[in-house]
Design a protein around this motif. Structure first.
Motif, PDB file in Angstrom:
ATOM      1  N   THR A   1       0.838  -1.200   0.000  1.00 20.81           N
ATOM      2  CA  THR A   1       0.000   0.000   0.000  1.00 20.81           C
ATOM      3  C   THR A   1       0.873   1.251   0.000  1.00 20.81           C
ATOM      4  N   LEU A   2       2.007   1.162   0.668  1.00 25.75           N
ATOM      5  CA  LEU A   2       2.942   2.291   0.734  1.00 25.75           C
ATOM      6  C   LEU A   2       3.818   2.401  -0.512  1.00 25.75           C
ATOM      7  N   GLY A   3       3.930   1.322  -1.277  1.00 28.23           N
ATOM      8  CA  GLY A   3       4.713   1.400  -2.508  1.00 28.23           C
ATOM      9  C   GLY A   3       5.331   0.102  -2.959  1.00 28.23           C
ATOM     10  N   ASP A   4       6.088  -0.576  -2.077  1.00 31.91           N
ATOM     11  CA  ASP A   4       6.795  -1.774  -2.514  1.00 31.91           C
ATOM     12  C   ASP A   4       7.074  -2.653  -1.313  1.00 31.91           C
ATOM     13  N   CYS A   5       7.494  -3.873  -1.584  1.00 33.19           N
ATOM     14  CA  CYS A   5       7.782  -4.831  -0.529  1.00 33.19           C
ATOM     15  C   CYS A   5       9.174  -5.404  -0.770  1.00 33.19           C
ATOM     16  N   LYS A   6      10.101  -5.125   0.137  1.00 32.04           N
ATOM     17  CA  LYS A   6      11.465  -5.620   0.025  1.00 32.04           C
ATOM     18  C   LYS A   6      11.605  -6.910   0.827  1.00 32.04           C
ATOM     19  N   THR A   7      12.271  -7.882   0.252  1.00 33.20           N
ATOM     20  CA  THR A   7      12.467  -9.158   0.947  1.00 33.20           C
ATOM     21  C   THR A   7      13.940  -9.381   1.265  1.00 33.20           C
TER      22      THR A   7
ATOM     23  N   HIS B   1      10.639   0.036   3.131  1.00 32.95           N
ATOM     24  CA  HIS B   1      11.797   0.943   3.212  1.00 32.95           C
ATOM     25  C   HIS B   1      11.353   2.382   2.942  1.00 32.95           C
ATOM     26  N   LYS B   2      10.227   2.755   3.585  1.00 35.16           N
ATOM     27  CA  LYS B   2       9.675   4.087   3.443  1.00 35.16           C
ATOM     28  C   LYS B   2       9.789   4.849   4.758  1.00 35.16           C
ATOM     29  N   LYS B   3       9.940   6.161   4.672  1.00 35.56           N
ATOM     30  CA  LYS B   3      10.004   7.019   5.844  1.00 35.56           C
ATOM     31  C   LYS B   3       8.662   7.052   6.550  1.00 35.56           C
ATOM     32  N   PHE B   4       8.675   6.838   7.852  1.00 32.27           N
ATOM     33  CA  PHE B   4       7.484   6.929   8.689  1.00 32.27           C
ATOM     34  C   PHE B   4       7.434   8.338   9.264  1.00 32.27           C
TER      35      PHE B   4
END
Length: 419
Positions: A185-191, A322-325
Motif C-alpha cells: 500500500t505504501l509502494g513496494d515490498c522488500k524481501t 523501506h519508506k520514511k514513517f
C-alpha cells in the motif's frame, strides 16, 4: 491436554484475534490412536465447548453431538500425505484471503521471524468445499513438502507437528500477509536474501554464558509481573504476535529481565522470564535472540529503563517498504515519538548509537521497531501511538494526499511540551 481442549483453546484464540468468523474455518488433531478430532459444522466458533468437538474414528465412525466440519476430508488427506503432521488449521483470515483472491503466494522472506515460522508455502487450485477433489489438490501440495497452502479463492490451510506448532505457523502467516499488504500500500515490498538471513542467524544465535545462580528480590518479581502484563496486552492489541516480540525492563545497574526465546507470548508466566546479570543469563533459560541489542542499549543509555522490540504490522509496513514513517500526523504522535528513522536490516550498532531522549523509537528494516522509555507503560504507550499513527498513514494514503503538520507547528509543540 485432551485434543478437545486444545482445539477449543486455539479456535477461541483465532476467533478473538479476528482471524476467523462465527461459521468459518475448522481445526483438527490426529491422536496417537489414529482418530481425528475436529471442529463441528454450523456451531458458533466464538462459543465452542469441549463437548462440541467431534471425533472421526480410524474406521470412519463419527462420534459426537453434531456433524463434523464438511472440510474434514481434506484434513484427513493432509494427515495421510504427511504423517509427521498431527494438527491442521484452516480458516479465512482477511489478509490471507486477499492473497487467495489475488491468487498470489505471500513471500514469507520479508522478516526472519516469518521465514522461520511460516515454513514452505504452496498454492492449491480451486476445488469445491468439502469435496474429495479439493482434498487431493491440497494434499498434493503437502506431498511436495509444503507446510502451508494458499487455497485459490478460499483461504489458507496450515499443518504442524502439534496444535501449537500449527497455530504458530497460521498466526505468523497472517501476520506476514498483513505486513506485506501494508508495505505494498505504501509502494513496494522488500524481501531478505538467503545471505542476509544466514548472516542474521549467525549474529543472533550466539548465547550469553549462564550465571551460577540468580536472586529474585521483590523488586525483580514486580518487574516480571509488569512484563507479563504488557506481553499479553501487546498480543491483544495486535502489535505483537504470539511467536515474536520482546519486552525487557532494567532491574539494577545494567542488569535486566527479558522475554524468553521460543515461547508463545500469551503463555509466558513470570517464572519463564530470563534475568540477565553481569552479561550472563539465568541458568537453564534462553533469552530472546534480541538480548544483545537490549543489553547494549541499557549500557549506552542510562535513561532507558524499558525496551520493546516487535514487528508491529503497520510500522513494519514502513520497515518492509523501506519508506520514511512521518510521525507529524497529529500533535500527540510527534510529542510522543518525535522523528522516527529507518536503519538497515541487522545494523544493531547503528540503532544503539542513535537512540536517545530525542530518538526513543527507530525502525529496523525487515526486522522490528525498537521502542524505549523510562517506565514500561510509557514504552508501551509509545508503541501504541506509533502503530496507530502508522495505521492512519497506511489507510489515509488511499483517501488522498496526506498533509503533515508544518515546521512552525512542530516548533510550537517542541517549545510547549519538550522544553
Amino acid at each position: 491436554m485432551h485434543p478437545r481442549d486444545q482445539i477449543v483453546m486455539i479456535i477461541d484464540k483465532i476467533y478473538r484475534q479476528g482471524m476467523t468468523t462465527t461459521s468459518g474455518g475448522n481445526i483438527s488433531i490426529m491422536d496417537e490412536n489414529g482418530d481425528m478430532w475436529v471442529t463441528p459444522s454450523a456451531v458458533d466458533k466464538g462459543n465452542l465447548r469441549a463437548a462440541d468437538i467431534m471425533c472421526v474414528k480410524k474406521d470412519g465412525t463419527i462420534v459426537g453431538p453434531h456433524k463434523p466440519s464438511s472440510e474434514y476430508p481434506f484434513h484427513k488427506a493432509i494427515f495421510d500425505a504427511r504423517p509427521e503432521f498431527k494438527a491442521v488449521i484452516h480458516a479465512h483470515p482477511p489478509a490471507l484471503v486477499s492473497f487467495s483472491i489475488a491468487r498470489v503466494v505471500p513471500d514469507v522472506n520479508v522478516m526472519p521471524y516469518t521465514r522461520k515460522y511460516c515454513g514452505k508455502v504452496g498454492f492449491a487450485p480451486y476445488g469445491l468445499p468439502g469435496s474429495d477433489e479439493l482434498g487431493e489438490k491440497i494434499a498434493a501440495q503437502f506431498v511436495k513438502g509444503d507446510d502451508g497452502v494458499i487455497m485459490e479463492n478460499h483461504g489458507t490451510v496450515v499443518a504442524g507437528t502439534d496444535m501449537l506448532d500449527a497455530y504458530r505457523r497460521f498466526e505468523s502467516f497472517e501476520y506476514c500477509s498483513r505486513t506485506i499488504i501494508n508495505a505494498k500500500t505504501l509502494g513496494d515490498c522488500k524481501t531478505l536474501t538467503d545471505a542476509q538471513h544466514e548472516a542474521y542467524l549467525a549474529k543472533v544465535s550466539v548465547q550469553l554464558p549462564e550465571m551460577a545462580s540468580a536472586e529474585h528480590p521483590s523488586c525483580e518479581k514486580g518487574i516480571r509481573k509488569e512484563i507479563v502484563d504488557i506481553l499479553q496486552r501487546s498480543c491483544r492489541q495486535n502489535m505483537m504476535a504470539g511467536s515474536f516480540g520482546t519486552v525487557s525492563v532494567r532491574w539494577k545497574g545494567n542488569d535486566f529481565v527479558i522475554t524468553p526465546a521460543d515461547m508463545m507470548r500469551w503463555d509466558i508466566e513470570v517464572e519463564d522470564l530470563v534475568q540477565i546479570k553481569d552479561g550472563h543469563r539465568e541458568a537453564g533459560k534462553t533469552p530472546d535472540a534480541t538480548v544483545r541489542l537490549h543489553q547494549e542499549i541499557y549500557k549506552r543509555h542510562p535513561h532507558v529503563n524499558s525496551i520493546i522490540t516487535t514487528p508491529a504490522p503497520y510500522l513494519m509496513g514502513f520497515g518492509v517498504a523501506h519508506k520514511k514513517f512521518d510521525v507529524r500526523t497529529i500533535p500527540e504522535s510527534w510529542i510522543f515519538l518525535q522523528d522516527v528513522n529507518n536503519y538497515a536490516f541487522g545494523d544493531h550498532d547503528k540503532v544503539v548509537s542513535v537512540l536517545g531522549n530525542d530518538t526513543p523509537v527507530v525502525i529496523v528494516e525487515n526486522e522490528m521497531v525498537v521502542v524505549t522509555s523510562d517506565k514500561l507503560l510509557q514504552t508501551f504507550d509509545k508503541l501504541e501511538v506509533a502503530e496507530f499513527s502508522a495505521m492512519s498513514l497506511v489507510q489515509g494514503g488511499v483517501i488522498g494526499q496526506l498533509q503533515p503538520i508544518g515546521n512552525a507547528e512542530i516548533e510550537d509543540l517542541r517549545k510547549k511540551f519538550l522544553g
